[in-house]
Motif scaffolding. Structure first.
Motif, PDB file in Angstrom:
ATOM      1  N   THR A  13      -6.881 -31.575  -0.870  1.00 36.95           N
ATOM      2  CA  THR A  13      -6.481 -32.064   0.443  1.00 36.95           C
ATOM      3  C   THR A  13      -6.332 -30.853   1.344  1.00 36.95           C
ATOM      4  OG1 THR A  13      -5.356 -33.971  -0.506  1.00 36.95           O
ATOM      5  CG2 THR A  13      -4.745 -33.357   1.743  1.00 36.95           C
ATOM      6  N   TYR A  14      -7.011 -30.901   2.482  1.00 34.00           N
ATOM      7  CA  TYR A  14      -6.985 -29.810   3.447  1.00 34.00           C
ATOM      8  C   TYR A  14      -6.271 -30.293   4.711  1.00 34.00           C
ATOM      9  CZ  TYR A  14     -10.657 -28.048   0.354  1.00 34.00           C
ATOM     10  OH  TYR A  14     -11.374 -27.626  -0.740  1.00 34.00           O
ATOM     11  N   PRO A  15      -5.442 -29.441   5.338  1.00 33.95           N
ATOM     12  CA  PRO A  15      -4.630 -29.869   6.487  1.00 33.95           C
ATOM     13  C   PRO A  15      -5.384 -29.869   7.819  1.00 33.95           C
ATOM     14  CG  PRO A  15      -4.135 -27.598   5.976  1.00 33.95           C
ATOM     15  CD  PRO A  15      -5.125 -28.067   4.937  1.00 33.95           C
ATOM     16  N   VAL A  16      -6.633 -30.305   7.780  1.00 31.17           N
ATOM     17  CA  VAL A  16      -7.477 -30.368   8.976  1.00 31.17           C
ATOM     18  C   VAL A  16      -8.260 -31.683   8.930  1.00 31.17           C
ATOM     19  CG1 VAL A  16      -7.691 -27.843   9.182  1.00 31.17           C
ATOM     20  CG2 VAL A  16      -9.384 -29.127   7.865  1.00 31.17           C
ATOM     21  N   PRO A  17      -8.781 -32.150  10.069  1.00 31.84           N
ATOM     22  CA  PRO A  17      -9.545 -33.402  10.078  1.00 31.84           C
ATOM     23  C   PRO A  17     -10.903 -33.264   9.371  1.00 31.84           C
ATOM     24  CG  PRO A  17      -9.531 -32.420  12.268  1.00 31.84           C
ATOM     25  CD  PRO A  17      -8.620 -31.586  11.414  1.00 31.84           C
ATOM     26  N   PRO A  18     -11.500 -34.402   8.967  1.00 33.82           N
ATOM     27  CA  PRO A  18     -12.805 -34.359   8.298  1.00 33.82           C
ATOM     28  C   PRO A  18     -13.880 -33.606   9.084  1.00 33.82           C
ATOM     29  CG  PRO A  18     -11.852 -36.529   8.045  1.00 33.82           C
ATOM     30  CD  PRO A  18     -10.953 -35.761   9.001  1.00 33.82           C
ATOM     31  N   SER A  19     -13.814 -33.641  10.406  1.00 36.75           N
ATOM     32  CA  SER A  19     -14.827 -32.928  11.191  1.00 36.75           C
ATOM     33  C   SER A  19     -14.823 -31.437  10.899  1.00 36.75           C
ATOM     34  CB  SER A  19     -14.617 -33.175  12.689  1.00 36.75           C
ATOM     35  OG  SER A  19     -13.337 -32.713  13.092  1.00 36.75           O
ATOM     36  N   ARG A  20     -13.655 -30.857  10.682  1.00 38.09           N
ATOM     37  CA  ARG A  20     -13.562 -29.415  10.365  1.00 38.09           C
ATOM     38  C   ARG A  20     -14.087 -29.109   8.971  1.00 38.09           C
ATOM     39  NH1 ARG A  20      -9.183 -26.263  11.827  1.00 38.09           N
ATOM     40  NH2 ARG A  20     -10.226 -24.694  10.564  1.00 38.09           N
ATOM     41  N   VAL A  21     -13.761 -29.960   8.013  1.00 44.19           N
ATOM     42  CA  VAL A  21     -14.238 -29.743   6.639  1.00 44.19           C
ATOM     43  C   VAL A  21     -15.762 -29.882   6.604  1.00 44.19           C
ATOM     44  CG1 VAL A  21     -14.091 -30.499   4.239  1.00 44.19           C
ATOM     45  CG2 VAL A  21     -12.044 -30.565   5.689  1.00 44.19           C
ATOM     46  N   PHE A  22     -16.275 -30.910   7.252  1.00 41.20           N
ATOM     47  CA  PHE A  22     -17.714 -31.127   7.296  1.00 41.20           C
ATOM     48  C   PHE A  22     -18.421 -29.941   7.956  1.00 41.20           C
ATOM     49  CE2 PHE A  22     -21.636 -32.829   9.089  1.00 41.20           C
ATOM     50  CZ  PHE A  22     -22.193 -33.454   7.978  1.00 41.20           C
ATOM     51  N   ALA A  23     -17.866 -29.448   9.052  1.00 42.13           N
ATOM     52  CA  ALA A  23     -18.466 -28.307   9.752  1.00 42.13           C
ATOM     53  C   ALA A  23     -18.520 -27.065   8.868  1.00 42.13           C
ATOM     54  CB  ALA A  23     -17.701 -28.010  11.038  1.00 42.13           C
ATOM     55  N   ALA A  24     -17.525 -26.888   8.004  1.00 44.16           N
ATOM     56  CA  ALA A  24     -17.516 -25.730   7.099  1.00 44.16           C
ATOM     57  C   ALA A  24     -18.636 -25.819   6.068  1.00 44.16           C
ATOM     58  CB  ALA A  24     -16.158 -25.606   6.408  1.00 44.16           C
ATOM     59  N   TRP A  25     -19.098 -27.020   5.746  1.00 41.99           N
ATOM     60  CA  TRP A  25     -20.253 -27.205   4.859  1.00 41.99           C
ATOM     61  C   TRP A  25     -21.553 -27.049   5.633  1.00 41.99           C
ATOM     62  CZ3 TRP A  25     -20.664 -28.615  -0.375  1.00 41.99           C
ATOM     63  CH2 TRP A  25     -19.448 -28.788  -1.033  1.00 41.99           C
ATOM     64  N   ALA A  26     -21.588 -27.509   6.870  1.00 37.02           N
ATOM     65  CA  ALA A  26     -22.833 -27.599   7.633  1.00 37.02           C
ATOM     66  C   ALA A  26     -23.239 -26.297   8.318  1.00 37.02           C
ATOM     67  CB  ALA A  26     -22.706 -28.707   8.678  1.00 37.02           C
ATOM     68  N   ASP A  27     -22.281 -25.467   8.686  1.00 35.95           N
ATOM     69  CA  ASP A  27     -22.570 -24.229   9.421  1.00 35.95           C
ATOM     70  C   ASP A  27     -22.920 -23.113   8.431  1.00 35.95           C
ATOM     71  OD1 ASP A  27     -21.066 -21.491  10.502  1.00 35.95           O
ATOM     72  OD2 ASP A  27     -22.318 -22.527  11.981  1.00 35.95           O
ATOM     73  N   PRO A  28     -24.131 -22.543   8.516  1.00 35.99           N
ATOM     74  CA  PRO A  28     -24.542 -21.527   7.544  1.00 35.99           C
ATOM     75  C   PRO A  28     -23.600 -20.325   7.458  1.00 35.99           C
ATOM     76  CG  PRO A  28     -26.440 -22.292   8.781  1.00 35.99           C
ATOM     77  CD  PRO A  28     -25.219 -22.884   9.438  1.00 35.99           C
ATOM     78  N   ALA A  29     -23.105 -19.830   8.590  1.00 33.65           N
ATOM     79  CA  ALA A  29     -22.216 -18.663   8.561  1.00 33.65           C
ATOM     80  C   ALA A  29     -20.892 -18.996   7.882  1.00 33.65           C
ATOM     81  CB  ALA A  29     -21.982 -18.134   9.974  1.00 33.65           C
ATOM     82  N   GLY A 102     -10.329 -39.112   5.851  1.00 37.26           N
ATOM     83  CA  GLY A 102      -9.195 -38.731   6.669  1.00 37.26           C
ATOM     84  C   GLY A 102      -7.920 -39.354   6.132  1.00 37.26           C
ATOM     85  N   GLU A 103      -6.869 -38.537   6.096  1.00 34.76           N
ATOM     86  CA  GLU A 103      -5.537 -39.010   5.704  1.00 34.76           C
ATOM     87  C   GLU A 103      -4.568 -38.462   6.735  1.00 34.76           C
ATOM     88  OE1 GLU A 103      -4.809 -37.865   1.630  1.00 34.76           O
ATOM     89  OE2 GLU A 103      -6.015 -39.541   0.885  1.00 34.76           O
TER      90      GLU A 103
END
Length: 143
Positions: A13-29, A102-103
């Protein structure tokens, strides 16, 4: 010649919304920072896209990882298959599903990997430990 099959599921469980977690997978850098602490990394994050890693194992053996993305639902699901080769010998073939939910203001990530481990080149417990390590680094990336 041996074959082992294994499935494991890890949750974070990460203290950020799904959009942030998804972006960390999607952004190459971003993904390179938490997923590949050493070695070469390329990411084409789209259905049919590839991700490659070239690095050295703990004993110096050259490792090559190739993942292909089969299903991407933004902020909800990622499904990919992966091969891992060491010193030009195929070690594992796996399929991984990452689910994001999201939780409140947090995200629950559930990662399930189904793997085929060939000829003792990698053990299921090693893969589970390594995957847990990079999920922990993802948590650091999201702080």
């Amino acid at each position: 010649m041996t074959v082992k099959h294994a499935t494991f599921t890890l949750e974070r469980t990460y203290p950020v919304p799904p959009s942030r977690v998804f972006a960390a997978w999607a952004d190459p850098a971003a993904k390179r920072r938490w997923f590949v602490p050493g070695g070469e990394h390329e990411l084409d994050f789209r259905v049919g896209g590839r991700e490659t890693v070239h690095a050295a194992g703990p004993d110096g053996t050259p490792l090559a990882v190739l993942s292909i993305y089969h299903d991407i639902v933004p902020e909800r699901r990622i499904v990919y298959s992966t091969t891992l080769s060491g010193a030009d010998a195929l070690a594992t073939v796996s399929i991984t599903t990452v689910e994001l939910a999201g939780e409140g203001e947090a995200t629950r990530l559930v990662l399930t990997e189904q793997g085929t481990f060939l000829d003792g080149a990698e053990e299921p417990a090693w893969r589970e430990q390594g995957t847990g390590d990079w999920l922990d680094r993802l948590g650091e990336e999201l702080k």
